[in-house]
Motif scaffolding. Structure first.
Motif, mmCIF file in Angstrom:
data_model
loop_
_atom_site.group_PDB
_atom_site.id
_atom_site.type_symbol
_atom_site.label_atom_id
_atom_site.label_comp_id
_atom_site.label_asym_id
_atom_site.label_seq_id
_atom_site.Cartn_x
_atom_site.Cartn_y
_atom_site.Cartn_z
ATOM 1 N N ILE A 45 -3.797 -8.934 -0.514
ATOM 2 C CA ILE A 45 -3.654 -7.904 -1.548
ATOM 3 C C ILE A 45 -4.960 -7.746 -2.318
ATOM 4 O O ILE A 45 -5.438 -6.633 -2.568
ATOM 5 C CB ILE A 45 -2.488 -8.236 -2.502
ATOM 6 C CG1 ILE A 45 -1.159 -8.084 -1.754
ATOM 7 C CG2 ILE A 45 -2.514 -7.335 -3.742
ATOM 8 C CD1 ILE A 45 0.062 -8.428 -2.563
ATOM 9 N N ILE B 154 -4.353 -3.740 -12.065
ATOM 10 C CA ILE B 154 -3.373 -3.720 -10.971
ATOM 11 C C ILE B 154 -2.916 -5.142 -10.637
ATOM 12 O O ILE B 154 -1.722 -5.401 -10.480
ATOM 13 C CB ILE B 154 -3.970 -3.043 -9.716
ATOM 14 C CG1 ILE B 154 -4.325 -1.589 -10.036
ATOM 15 C CG2 ILE B 154 -2.988 -3.098 -8.554
ATOM 16 C CD1 ILE B 154 -5.190 -0.928 -8.980
ATOM 17 N N VAL C 39 0.796 -6.577 -10.443
ATOM 18 C CA VAL C 39 1.350 -7.023 -9.158
ATOM 19 C C VAL C 39 1.795 -8.481 -9.232
ATOM 20 O O VAL C 39 2.860 -8.841 -8.746
ATOM 21 C CB VAL C 39 0.306 -6.823 -8.022
ATOM 22 C CG1 VAL C 39 0.762 -7.499 -6.736
ATOM 23 C CG2 VAL C 39 0.064 -5.336 -7.785
ATOM 24 N N ALA D 56 -0.254 -0.401 -7.241
ATOM 25 C CA ALA D 56 0.441 -1.486 -7.937
ATOM 26 C C ALA D 56 1.914 -1.545 -7.516
ATOM 27 O O ALA D 56 2.453 -2.633 -7.262
ATOM 28 C CB ALA D 56 0.332 -1.288 -9.453
ATOM 29 N N HIS E 260 2.170 -2.931 -3.848
ATOM 30 C CA HIS E 260 1.915 -4.362 -3.701
ATOM 31 C C HIS E 260 2.939 -5.206 -4.454
ATOM 32 O O HIS E 260 3.358 -6.261 -3.980
ATOM 33 C CB HIS E 260 0.489 -4.698 -4.143
ATOM 34 C CG HIS E 260 -0.546 -4.225 -3.159
ATOM 35 N ND1 HIS E 260 -0.458 -4.490 -1.821
ATOM 36 C CD2 HIS E 260 -1.672 -3.486 -3.329
ATOM 37 C CE1 HIS E 260 -1.490 -3.946 -1.196
ATOM 38 N NE2 HIS E 260 -2.244 -3.323 -2.084
ATOM 39 N N ARG E 261 3.361 -4.719 -5.616
ATOM 40 C CA ARG E 261 4.397 -5.475 -6.338
ATOM 41 C C ARG E 261 5.684 -5.530 -5.511
ATOM 42 O O ARG E 261 6.328 -6.577 -5.398
ATOM 43 C CB ARG E 261 4.681 -4.810 -7.701
ATOM 44 C CG ARG E 261 5.777 -5.500 -8.505
ATOM 45 C CD ARG E 261 5.349 -6.888 -8.948
ATOM 46 N NE ARG E 261 6.415 -7.620 -9.601
ATOM 47 C CZ ARG E 261 6.356 -8.907 -9.918
ATOM 48 N NH1 ARG E 261 5.270 -9.611 -9.637
ATOM 49 N NH2 ARG E 261 7.358 -9.506 -10.512
ATOM 50 N N ARG F 184 5.966 -5.338 -2.348
ATOM 51 C CA ARG F 184 5.781 -6.219 -1.190
ATOM 52 C C ARG F 184 5.883 -7.692 -1.603
ATOM 53 O O ARG F 184 6.481 -8.505 -0.899
ATOM 54 C CB ARG F 184 4.428 -5.947 -0.533
ATOM 55 C CG ARG F 184 4.387 -4.566 0.136
ATOM 56 C CD ARG F 184 3.015 -4.259 0.689
ATOM 57 N NE ARG F 184 2.711 -5.043 1.858
ATOM 58 C CZ ARG F 184 1.624 -5.770 2.026
ATOM 59 N NH1 ARG F 184 0.703 -5.798 1.086
ATOM 60 N NH2 ARG F 184 1.424 -6.448 3.124
ATOM 61 N N VAL F 185 5.318 -8.000 -2.763
ATOM 62 C CA VAL F 185 5.351 -9.395 -3.228
ATOM 63 C C VAL F 185 6.801 -9.825 -3.513
ATOM 64 O O VAL F 185 7.261 -10.866 -3.037
ATOM 65 C CB VAL F 185 4.476 -9.565 -4.500
ATOM 66 C CG1 VAL F 185 4.755 -10.889 -5.183
ATOM 67 C CG2 VAL F 185 2.996 -9.458 -4.139
ATOM 68 N N TYR G 286 0.310 1.261 4.744
ATOM 69 C CA TYR G 286 1.366 0.644 3.948
ATOM 70 C C TYR G 286 2.673 1.424 3.899
ATOM 71 O O TYR G 286 3.689 0.890 3.467
ATOM 72 C CB TYR G 286 0.882 0.426 2.506
ATOM 73 C CG TYR G 286 -0.134 -0.681 2.406
ATOM 74 C CD1 TYR G 286 0.268 -2.014 2.400
ATOM 75 C CD2 TYR G 286 -1.491 -0.401 2.364
ATOM 76 C CE1 TYR G 286 -0.658 -3.033 2.339
ATOM 77 C CE2 TYR G 286 -2.433 -1.415 2.306
ATOM 78 C CZ TYR G 286 -2.010 -2.729 2.289
ATOM 79 O OH TYR G 286 -2.920 -3.738 2.247
#
Lengths: 86, 453
Positions: free
Chosen positions: A39, A56, A60, B144, B147-148, B150-151, B181
């Motif tokens: 990431i 970001i 995240v 953001a 990726h958030r 995905r996490v 993505y």
């Protein structure tokens, strides 16, 4: 210290030591120790300003306190000597 | 209400009962005998109709599932910004007031809230859709959220899926981000260069064609599904088949979507008008046949589908987070629905990034579509479901949207019944299309009121 790195732009360097990925900003006095290498690598590919990356990454990874590294100048000088960053 | 419909095709009739899961192509005598049998409660005079009669006479129809209790979103919608770098002449989505991007922390709080909802109901897939403006005008928010999601999904063993509605007007680098993505990319491309640039000029330059094509190629060559969306006006309605073939040959899309342009004061100023609904319907079916050679489906938003209460996010418990921190069930600007005395707000995000859902509003919106009176006599009520709940006028006559929806839906039903040759005959005969499109009631129970038999 066994590490290597890449200068991404005039501000940001991407450094990997044998334990972790580190993103360094020479302007912001900030080092991000990343939890997720892919990431963070993605973020530096798409954003050139450390402020954006920090904003970001905070969202995240749900991190509230990116610490300004106490020894950042020492660390940066060390890496400069090794040719890891300019 | 038995929800059995009769649709005149040539000299015969389609008997269509979506809630019974039945479509049959029969003659008018069979319809009359079935109606007599249903009305009288006695078996039909003809033995061959017995099996059809016993299914249609079953009062236990399978209505679409009605959501009850706490909110169960089909997906999470994110509007990163209402701003758009394009200046499409038919767009009525323009941002009202100052340009605003959603707070990143609001957006990721919504992701966390939605993912926990999916997990709590033992779901497997987390679906996040980006709407605009142009979402990629706020790339930090998109990045953001992706990726958030995905996490957190990775930590809960869930599968994230991302969809974006976009104009493709950004660098190759960002197009590649979507390719890497996203599960699906809905890209607007209105046809060849002269049409695209006339319909969809940019704010700072004229040419939107070059970037749209470049983005389409990048997505088309990636693992992401490419849905090409074309807005149809009088300018491009007669070349839909050419556009469909070009799309299939050039971009390998997963799906092509043709939607009719809405007329606005701006389009009238540019001498741009929407197509005649009969022309659109027939050109749409020709384009669908053209793309079928490439195994690419051509779709229309209100087309044939499983029975449903709504063909848009409204009443699917969808939560759409807006730049001002409101949570709505519709992606339109609130001013649009307020003009119709509607409130499609379901909650808000507070100062501590906490998600607050108003259960009363959620239930009100669910009930609004369950009790929509507009479409009771139309056979499309279980698939089109009335189209846009905000913009479709509440009237008792079919408007252009209804006409094209009715014709396209009948053609889709015929295709499903392997009677595609009849849909070709239908779209080549304006009189036959009009008989079908203007039938005041499609209900079998109103048979004596119809004039077509």
């Amino acid at each position: 210290m066994n590490c290597h790195g890449i200068q991404i732009n005039s501000e940001i360097s991407w450094v990997i030591d044998n334990k972790r990925t580190i993103i360094v900003s020479s302007k912001k006095n900030v080092i991000i120790f990343s939890m997720d290498e892919s990431i963070m690598w993605n973020l530096i590919q798409y954003f050139s300003k450390m402020d954006d990356i920090i904003e970001i990454a905070k969202a995240v990874f749900n991190i509230n306190n990116f610490q300004a590294h106490q020894k950042i100048e020492t660390t940066l000088n060390d890496w400069r000597k090794k040719g890891l960053i300019q | 209400m038995n929800w059995v419909y009769i649709l005149p095709i040539l000299d015969n009739i389609i008997l269509y009962a979506p809630l019974h899961g039945i479509s049959a192509y029969v003659n008018s005598l069979a319809v009359k005998r079935l109606k007599n049998a249903i009305d009288s409660g006695k078996n039909p005079e003809c033995k061959e109709l017995m099996s059809l009669y016993s299914v249609l006479n079953n009062k236990q129809v399978r209505e679409p599932y009605k959501k009850k209790g706490e909110i169960k979103p089909d997906f999470l919608g994110v509007i990163p910004t209402r701003y758009c770098n394009a200046n499409c002449i038919y767009c009525d989505f323009e941002a009202i007031g100052p340009i605003q991007h959603i707070d990143i922390n609001h957006a990721v709080s919504c992701v966390d809230w939605y993912v926990s909802r999916v997990k709590n109901r033992d779901g497997e897939v987390v679906k996040i859709h980006f709407f605009g403006g142009e979402p990629m005008m706020a790339p930090k928010v998109v990045t953001a959220v992706v990726h958030r999601a995905r996490v957190v999904t990775n930590s809960m063993d869930l599968i994230p899926q991302f969809e974006i509605s976009t104009n493709g007007q950004y660098s190759q680098k960002w197009a590649q981000f979507l390719a890497d993505y996203f599960t699906s990319v809905v890209l607007s491309l209105d046809g060849p260069k002269n049409i695209q640039n006339f319909h969809r000029p940019l704010r700072k330059s004229f040419d939107s064609f070059t970037s749209a094509v470049r983005t389409a190629k990048i997505i088309g060559n990636s693992h992401a599904e490419l849905f090409l969306r074309t807005c149809v006006s009088k300018k491009n309605v007669n070349i839909l088949s050419d556009i469909a073939r070009w799309f299939c040959e050039e971009f390998q899309p997963t799906k092509i979507n043709f939607e009719v342009m809405q007329e606005t004061p701006k389009t009238i100023n540019h001498d741009l008008t929407k197509p005649d609904p009969y022309t659109f319907s027939s050109q749409f079916i020709h384009a669908r046949n053209e793309a079928s050679v490439f195994n690419v489906p051509v779709v229309y938003g209100a087309d044939f589908d499983k029975p449903r209460w709504s063909s848009c996010p409204v009443a699917k418990d969808v939560v759409i987070v807006t730049p001002d921190g409101r949570l709505n069930s519709c992606y339109l600007e609130p001013e649009r629905w307020k003009q119709k005395c509607m409130d499609l707000t379901v909650g808000h995000i507070d100062q501590n990034n906490k998600i607050n859902i108003n259960s009363f509003s959620v239930n009100q919106i669910r009930e609004m579509v369950w009790h929509k009176p507009l479409c009771e006599k139309c056979f499309c009520r279980w698939t089109c479901a009335g189209g846009c709940h905000v913009s479709q006028a509440k009237c008792n006559i079919y408007n252009d949207f209804c006409i094209q929806t009715r014709i396209i839906t009948v053609c889709s039903i015929l295709d499903k019944m392997n009677l595609g040759h009849l849909s070709k005959l239908l779209i080549s005969d304006l009189t036959m299309m009009k008989v079908l499109a203007e039938q005041p009631s499609d209900l079998l129970s109103d048979l004596k009121l119809t004039t077509c038999m």
